[in-house]
Design an enzyme around this catalytic site. Structure first.
Site, PDB file in Angstrom:
ATOM      1  N   GLN A   1       0.835  -1.201   0.000  1.00 25.49           N
ATOM      2  CA  GLN A   1       0.000   0.000   0.000  1.00 25.49           C
ATOM      3  C   GLN A   1       0.875   1.258   0.000  1.00 25.49           C
ATOM      4  O   GLN A   1       0.387   2.346  -0.237  1.00 25.49           O
ATOM      5  CB  GLN A   1      -0.902   0.032   1.249  1.00 25.49           C
ATOM      6  CG  GLN A   1      -1.978  -1.040   1.286  1.00 25.49           C
ATOM      7  CD  GLN A   1      -2.704  -1.073   2.622  1.00 25.49           C
ATOM      8  OE1 GLN A   1      -2.670  -2.084   3.311  1.00 25.49           O
ATOM      9  NE2 GLN A   1      -3.353   0.007   3.021  1.00 25.49           N
TER      10      GLN A   1
ATOM     11  N   PHE B   1      -6.128  -4.000   3.354  1.00 24.98           N
ATOM     12  CA  PHE B   1      -6.856  -3.823   4.618  1.00 24.98           C
ATOM     13  C   PHE B   1      -5.981  -3.218   5.715  1.00 24.98           C
ATOM     14  O   PHE B   1      -6.288  -3.332   6.895  1.00 24.98           O
ATOM     15  CB  PHE B   1      -7.480  -5.148   5.096  1.00 24.98           C
ATOM     16  CG  PHE B   1      -8.311  -5.828   4.042  1.00 24.98           C
ATOM     17  CD1 PHE B   1      -9.453  -5.220   3.552  1.00 24.98           C
ATOM     18  CD2 PHE B   1      -7.945  -7.063   3.516  1.00 24.98           C
ATOM     19  CE1 PHE B   1     -10.217  -5.821   2.558  1.00 24.98           C
ATOM     20  CE2 PHE B   1      -8.690  -7.667   2.517  1.00 24.98           C
ATOM     21  CZ  PHE B   1      -9.831  -7.045   2.041  1.00 24.98           C
TER      22      PHE B   1
ATOM     23  N   GLU C   1       0.194  -1.623   4.636  1.00 24.66           N
ATOM     24  CA  GLU C   1       0.562  -0.208   4.738  1.00 24.66           C
ATOM     25  C   GLU C   1       2.030  -0.097   5.139  1.00 24.66           C
ATOM     26  O   GLU C   1       2.777   0.700   4.599  1.00 24.66           O
ATOM     27  CB  GLU C   1      -0.333   0.532   5.749  1.00 24.66           C
ATOM     28  CG  GLU C   1       0.072   2.006   5.885  1.00 24.66           C
ATOM     29  CD  GLU C   1      -0.825   2.854   6.786  1.00 24.66           C
ATOM     30  OE1 GLU C   1      -1.964   2.457   7.064  1.00 24.66           O
ATOM     31  OE2 GLU C   1      -0.356   3.932   7.203  1.00 24.66           O
TER      32      GLU C   1
ATOM     33  N   ARG D   1      -5.623   7.246  16.949  1.00 22.72           N
ATOM     34  CA  ARG D   1      -6.962   7.189  16.349  1.00 22.72           C
ATOM     35  C   ARG D   1      -7.980   6.575  17.317  1.00 22.72           C
ATOM     36  O   ARG D   1      -9.166   6.902  17.287  1.00 22.72           O
ATOM     37  CB  ARG D   1      -6.952   6.472  15.001  1.00 22.72           C
ATOM     38  CG  ARG D   1      -8.157   6.826  14.132  1.00 22.72           C
ATOM     39  CD  ARG D   1      -8.096   6.206  12.752  1.00 22.72           C
ATOM     40  NE  ARG D   1      -7.581   7.067  11.711  1.00 22.72           N
ATOM     41  CZ  ARG D   1      -8.269   8.046  11.097  1.00 22.72           C
ATOM     42  NH1 ARG D   1      -9.538   8.276  11.414  1.00 22.72           N
ATOM     43  NH2 ARG D   1      -7.711   8.767  10.174  1.00 22.72           N
TER      44      ARG D   1
ATOM     45  N   ARG E   1      -7.980  -1.725   8.673  1.00 22.78           N
ATOM     46  CA  ARG E   1      -9.241  -1.029   8.401  1.00 22.78           C
ATOM     47  C   ARG E   1      -9.923  -0.488   9.668  1.00 22.78           C
ATOM     48  O   ARG E   1     -10.453  -1.251  10.477  1.00 22.78           O
ATOM     49  CB  ARG E   1     -10.176  -1.992   7.670  1.00 22.78           C
ATOM     50  CG  ARG E   1     -11.261  -1.318   6.835  1.00 22.78           C
ATOM     51  CD  ARG E   1     -12.009  -2.360   6.049  1.00 22.78           C
ATOM     52  NE  ARG E   1     -12.884  -1.767   5.038  1.00 22.78           N
ATOM     53  CZ  ARG E   1     -13.564  -2.471   4.147  1.00 22.78           C
ATOM     54  NH1 ARG E   1     -13.490  -3.776   4.128  1.00 22.78           N
ATOM     55  NH2 ARG E   1     -14.331  -1.873   3.259  1.00 22.78           N
TER      56      ARG E   1
ATOM     57  N   PHE F   1      -8.140   1.298  11.937  1.00 25.74           N
ATOM     58  CA  PHE F   1      -6.894   1.845  12.481  1.00 25.74           C
ATOM     59  C   PHE F   1      -7.041   2.299  13.935  1.00 25.74           C
ATOM     60  O   PHE F   1      -6.713   3.425  14.274  1.00 25.74           O
ATOM     61  CB  PHE F   1      -6.487   3.035  11.581  1.00 25.74           C
ATOM     62  CG  PHE F   1      -5.015   3.379  11.559  1.00 25.74           C
ATOM     63  CD1 PHE F   1      -4.096   2.595  10.890  1.00 25.74           C
ATOM     64  CD2 PHE F   1      -4.540   4.534  12.173  1.00 25.74           C
ATOM     65  CE1 PHE F   1      -2.750   2.940  10.835  1.00 25.74           C
ATOM     66  CE2 PHE F   1      -3.188   4.888  12.128  1.00 25.74           C
ATOM     67  CZ  PHE F   1      -2.299   4.089  11.452  1.00 25.74           C
TER      68      PHE F   1
ATOM     69  N   THR G   1      -4.195  11.112  10.508  1.00 29.04           N
ATOM     70  CA  THR G   1      -4.092  11.906  11.730  1.00 29.04           C
ATOM     71  C   THR G   1      -2.748  12.624  11.789  1.00 29.04           C
ATOM     72  O   THR G   1      -2.620  13.645  12.448  1.00 29.04           O
ATOM     73  CB  THR G   1      -4.284  11.028  12.977  1.00 29.04           C
ATOM     74  OG1 THR G   1      -3.306   9.985  12.945  1.00 29.04           O
ATOM     75  CG2 THR G   1      -5.669  10.417  12.993  1.00 29.04           C
TER      76      THR G   1
ATOM     77  N   ALA H   1      -6.139   5.225   5.293  1.00 27.57           N
ATOM     78  CA  ALA H   1      -6.922   6.239   5.986  1.00 27.57           C
ATOM     79  C   ALA H   1      -8.179   6.653   5.207  1.00 27.57           C
ATOM     80  O   ALA H   1      -8.708   7.733   5.416  1.00 27.57           O
ATOM     81  CB  ALA H   1      -6.064   7.470   6.320  1.00 27.57           C
TER      82      ALA H   1
ATOM     83  N   GLU I   1     -13.065   2.751   5.125  1.00 25.37           N
ATOM     84  CA  GLU I   1     -13.051   2.155   6.459  1.00 25.37           C
ATOM     85  C   GLU I   1     -14.364   2.263   7.236  1.00 25.37           C
ATOM     86  O   GLU I   1     -14.729   1.342   7.957  1.00 25.37           O
ATOM     87  CB  GLU I   1     -11.931   2.806   7.292  1.00 25.37           C
ATOM     88  CG  GLU I   1     -10.565   2.520   6.733  1.00 25.37           C
ATOM     89  CD  GLU I   1      -9.494   3.351   7.422  1.00 25.37           C
ATOM     90  OE1 GLU I   1      -9.415   4.559   7.141  1.00 25.37           O
ATOM     91  OE2 GLU I   1      -8.757   2.803   8.232  1.00 25.37           O
TER      92      GLU I   1
HETATM   93  N1  LUZ Z   1      -2.791   5.178   8.376  1.00 24.63           N
HETATM   94  C1  LUZ Z   1      -2.039   6.190   8.835  1.00 24.63           C
HETATM   95  C2  LUZ Z   1      -4.112   5.146   8.568  1.00 24.63           C
HETATM   96  O1  LUZ Z   1      -0.832   6.161   8.650  1.00 24.63           O
HETATM   97  N2  LUZ Z   1      -2.627   7.193   9.482  1.00 24.63           N
HETATM   98  C3  LUZ Z   1      -3.943   7.248   9.716  1.00 24.63           C
HETATM   99  O2  LUZ Z   1      -4.439   8.201  10.310  1.00 24.63           O
HETATM  100  C4  LUZ Z   1      -4.730   6.177   9.258  1.00 24.63           C
HETATM  101  N3  LUZ Z   1      -6.034   6.143   9.487  1.00 24.63           N
HETATM  102  C5  LUZ Z   1      -6.734   5.131   9.058  1.00 24.63           C
HETATM  103  C6  LUZ Z   1      -6.117   4.111   8.381  1.00 24.63           C
HETATM  104  N4  LUZ Z   1      -4.822   4.119   8.137  1.00 24.63           N
HETATM  105 MO1  MOS Z   2      -5.380   1.506   6.405  1.00 27.97          MO
HETATM  106  S1  MOS Z   2      -5.945   0.680   8.129  1.00 27.97           S
HETATM  107  O1  MOS Z   2      -6.332   2.655   5.820  1.00 27.97           O
HETATM  108  O2  MOS Z   2      -3.984   1.005   5.777  1.00 27.97           O
END
Ligand code: LUZ
Ligand code: MOS
Length: 751
Positions: A191, A222, A226, A304, A336, A338, A433, A502, A705
């Site tokens: 991702q 999901f 990331e 979060r 998903r 977070f 965030t 996010a 999400e």
């Molecule tokens: N990833 C991130 C996220 O790095 N920061 C966020 O605020 C976030 N929020 C939701 C899902 N992934």
């Molecule tokens: Mo995410 S939990 O939006 O990689």
């Protein structure tokens, strides 16, 4: 418009990591990972592994030319264990062989002598021992201490949520290919292509411009890709760096489940105070996040949790504290929601407890406290709220009182089948965030035949982001969508990308694309105006024809583009977008972190079999705030998928680590995810479409999400069904509510 990938998906022609045709001479990696959760490495014996047929090399931490460090937020995670192992599944060595079978066979021959050290798996124990990833944080508004005396009712309790395996259909993987002059191209199922690039450069001690990361699409992320796709991309790059050969690693399912982190389990305490009209006056919560052995994204996930600790309710006095606790589990990561779902579960548990003790439906408390526009969240942002609109529309469309009555009648006339229902409002903040991550770029080329190519930092993982970006380009230019091509996500075309995460990817990359297209449109309109000797303001392009003051001219899109080119005017643009007005001050824990919020309400009903403890969800009926959806098929698909995934987390998906930190639910025979039979029999999604100004792409609000959190209602629906069979059940707030737990609770009474 259909998702642009449907055709190749259905024909099995879509290209995922493992479908990339391999180059002759490609070698294969496999990882030897720690068999114990905590220990000191005394010796490693690779002799036998190296003698296995087809084995080329075994790499360890000593072979890392740069920094042995993959931590993104906190530098606390090694790529390959140096002197100590911190979790079961931690990579220690990497075998490179001519086939992946040979690599995996050799892994089994590596012998490690590891002196065991004490293992912590429980976050509260970690906190007691001072094992924190970062210092705790507290969000505060009003004054809870002085509010308690004004409450007519105060309830306290504890709530647990378990982790969740991402179970993307495509496991983690990467393929590194050497280029000339020491450049390495990494195909990665990630991702976050930039994270792979940055970390590979750090591990190899090369500049970032020597690492190209390319991603066509993922078979699901999901959140699991990331941060944690980086490991495998960097492993392959390390081997390619030394051997100057293409190296591939595509994980087997059990390797993936064992070595990667999951959704964070949380253990939490709550205290809630209400007045006699069911207004929540005060709420306190303490969250113990099970971070695993390294920070990974845990600090951001924890943040979060605090942002979403009051869900879609206005509470005037709040104090919420969170601890990120270091344990000897694989580092837990984005999933998903977070951390948001974990925070929301706790206030829903507090409301359920209050409702049960006061003998009112939880819905009465929920409705009484919904956020109104102008209400302030504990972190200082004022709500632009659709909470009441969604709730009221849900009541109007689906009549929960009638459902409640029907359930009571059903339960009165059935002995061993009981139904339960719950309502679940949601509220989710849209933006990373971490404010700086809210930026994106888009590179748009119009070719001389009038076709268009778009490159952004967005990664397609089934969520339909490429389709949405294509729609943006086609609609700004007013050309046939078939003329637009979305290119692979590549760090040589688009630099310094934020991960696709996010829920903000379509907003950020779509807006950048909109800006780039508008800039090119301005130039070609000027050319048309010059040619027609009129003002550019009277030029309009509609369905590939040029209009002057609403009158169709002799000029079409193709002719205009060719003319623009022949006048030596650029048909390309690189645009940058960042949402205005967002900020956050972590010293005060106040600010305006989110571009906007997404809202919704669900009613969930379930039937349990009181002899066996098994259950079926009868229906999930939703009113969801789409803003003004730009693709209802994709957005409803996100809702349906999110609901089922959320229900899975709350009901059947049970991650079990034993006391030694070993994953027991390590395969699909022991870890149950929803299949087609466990999907609710009916899912209704009514779009609350609003025309309000917001920062969403074409007013189409983020949808990735938020719908997962409707699934939290499944837990409370089950609880209510159990209570109607066993009114004296004393059910702990301990998700997931598996059939085993349902059965226990049906036949156990309060002490
Ligand atoms: N990833 C991130 C996220 O790095 N920061 C966020 O605020 C976030 N929020 C939701 C899902 N992934
Ligand atoms: Mo995410 S939990 O939006 O990689």
């Amino acid at each position: 418009m259909k998702n642009i990938d449907t055709y190749t998906h259905v024909r099995g022609e879509s290209v995922y990591l493992d479908d990339i045709p391999v180059i002759a001479g490609t070698l294969y990696a496999a990882v030897f990972d720690s068999p114990i959760a905590h220990g000191k490495i005394l010796s490693l014996n690779m002799d036998e592994a190296l003698r296995m047929p087809g084995v080329v090399k075994v790499f360890t931490a000593k072979d890392i030319p740069g920094e042995n460090q993959i931590g993104g937020i906190v530098p606390d995670e090694e790529l390959l264990a140096g002197t100590h192992v911190h979790f079961c599944g931690m990579p220690i060595a990497m075998v490179i062989a001519e086939t992946d079978e040979a690599a995996r066979a050799a892994v089994k021959k590596i012998k490690a002598e590891i002196e065991p050290l004490p293992v912590i798996t429980d976050p509260r124990e970690a906190k007691e021992k001072g094992e924190l990833i970062i210092p705790p944080r507290t969000f505060k508004t009003g004054n809870t201490d002085s509010a308690w005396s004004r409450c007519d009712h105060i309830f306290e309790g504890r709530a647990e949520t378990n982790g969740q395996e991402h179970l993307y259909i495509e496991t983690q993987g990467a393929y590194a290919v050497p280029q000339e002059n020491g450049v390495i191209r990494i195909y990665s199922s990630t991702q976050g292509p930039t994270a792979v690039q940055r970390t590979a450069a750090r591990i190899l001690a090369v500049p970032m411009n020597k690492v190209e990361v390319d991603t066509t699409r993922l078979g699901g992320g999901f959140g699991g890709k990331e941060d944690q796709a980086t490991t495998w991309g960097v492993m392959c790059a390390l081997a390619t760096h030394h051997l100057n050969k293409p190296v591939k690693y595509s994980l087997h399912r059990m390797e993936d489940m064992r070595m990667t982190g999951k959704r964070h389990p949380y253990s939490s305490d709550f205290k809630i105070g209400l007045n006699k009209d069911l207004k929540i006056l005060a709420y306190e919560a303490t969250f113990y996040q099970n971070a695993g052995a390294a920070a990974d994204l845990s600090p951001a996930v924890m943040e979060r949790t605090l942002f979403h600790c009051t869900n879609s309710y206005f509470v005037p006095n709040v104090k919420a504290t969170a601890y990120s606790c270091r344990t000897n589990l694989p580092p837990n990561t984005a999933f998903r929601g977070f951390g948001g779902p974990q925070g929301m579960f706790v206030i829903e548990a507090a409301i359920a407890k209050a409702a049960e003790k006061l003998g009112v439906p939880a819905a009465a408390i929920q409705q009484e406290n919904l956020l109104k526009t102008g209400d302030e969240f504990p972190y200082g942002q004022k709500a632009e709220s659709e909470a009441n609109e969604c709730w009221n529309k849900t009541v109007e469309l689906y009549d929960p009182e009638k459902i409640r009555k029907e359930i009571m009648e059903f339960n009165a006339s059935n002995k061993f089948l009981k139904k339960g229902m719950a309502m679940m409002p949601i509220c989710f903040g849209i933006s990373f965030t971490k404010t700086l991550m809210n930026q994106a770029r888009s590179l748009v080329h119009v070719y001389t035949d009038g076709s268009v190519g778009v490159s952004t930092g967005a990664v397609e993982m089934g969520q339909g982001v490429n389709t949405k970006i294509l729609q943006v380009a086609a609609s700004v230019f007013s050309i046939d969508p078939a003329k637009v091509k979305i290119n692979t996500t590549n760090t040589y075309r688009i630099a310094n990308t934020s991960p696709s995460a996010a829920s903000a990817t379509a907003d950020l990359n779509g807006k950048a694309t909109e800006i780039a297209c508008l800039e090119i449109l301005k130039r070609v309109k000027q050319v048309a105006a010059d040619e027609l000797k009129v003002s550019p303001d009277s030029i309009e392009i509609k369905e590939e024809w040029i209009y002057n003051k609403g009158v169709k001219t002799e000029w079409d899109w193709k002719r205009l583009i060719m003319t623009t080119y022949s006048k030596r005017i650029s048909l390309s643009e690189l645009a940058h977008y960042t949402p205005p007005g967002i900020h956050f001050d972590p010293a005060k824990e106040k600010g305006h972190p989110f571009a906007y919020h997404t809202f919704g309400t669900a009613i969930i009903t379930v039937t349990i079999d009181c002899l066996r403890g098994i259950y079926e969800f009868d229906s999930v009926k939703v009113v969801h705030d789409f803003g003004k959806s730009m693709n209802m098929m994709i957005d409803k698909g996100q809702c349906e998928g999110g609901i089922v995934q959320g229900i899975g987390w709350m009901t059947m998906e049970e991650i079990i680590y034993d006391k030694e930190g070993k994953l027991r639910s390590n395969a699909l025979s022991t870890y149950k995810v929803p299949d087609i039979y466990s999907v609710p029999k009916e899912i209704l999604i009514y779009p609350l479409e609003t025309e309000k100004e917001n920062q969403a792409i074409l007013q189409s609000k983020a949808v990735g999400e938020p719908p997962l959190m409707y699934g939290i209602g499944a837990y409370f629906a089950l609880r209510n069904a159990i209570k109607s069979f066993n009114p004296s059940a004393n059910i702990p707030f301990d998700a997931p509510m598996t059939p085993e737990k349902v059965l226990m609770n049906l036949y156990t009474t309060a002490p």
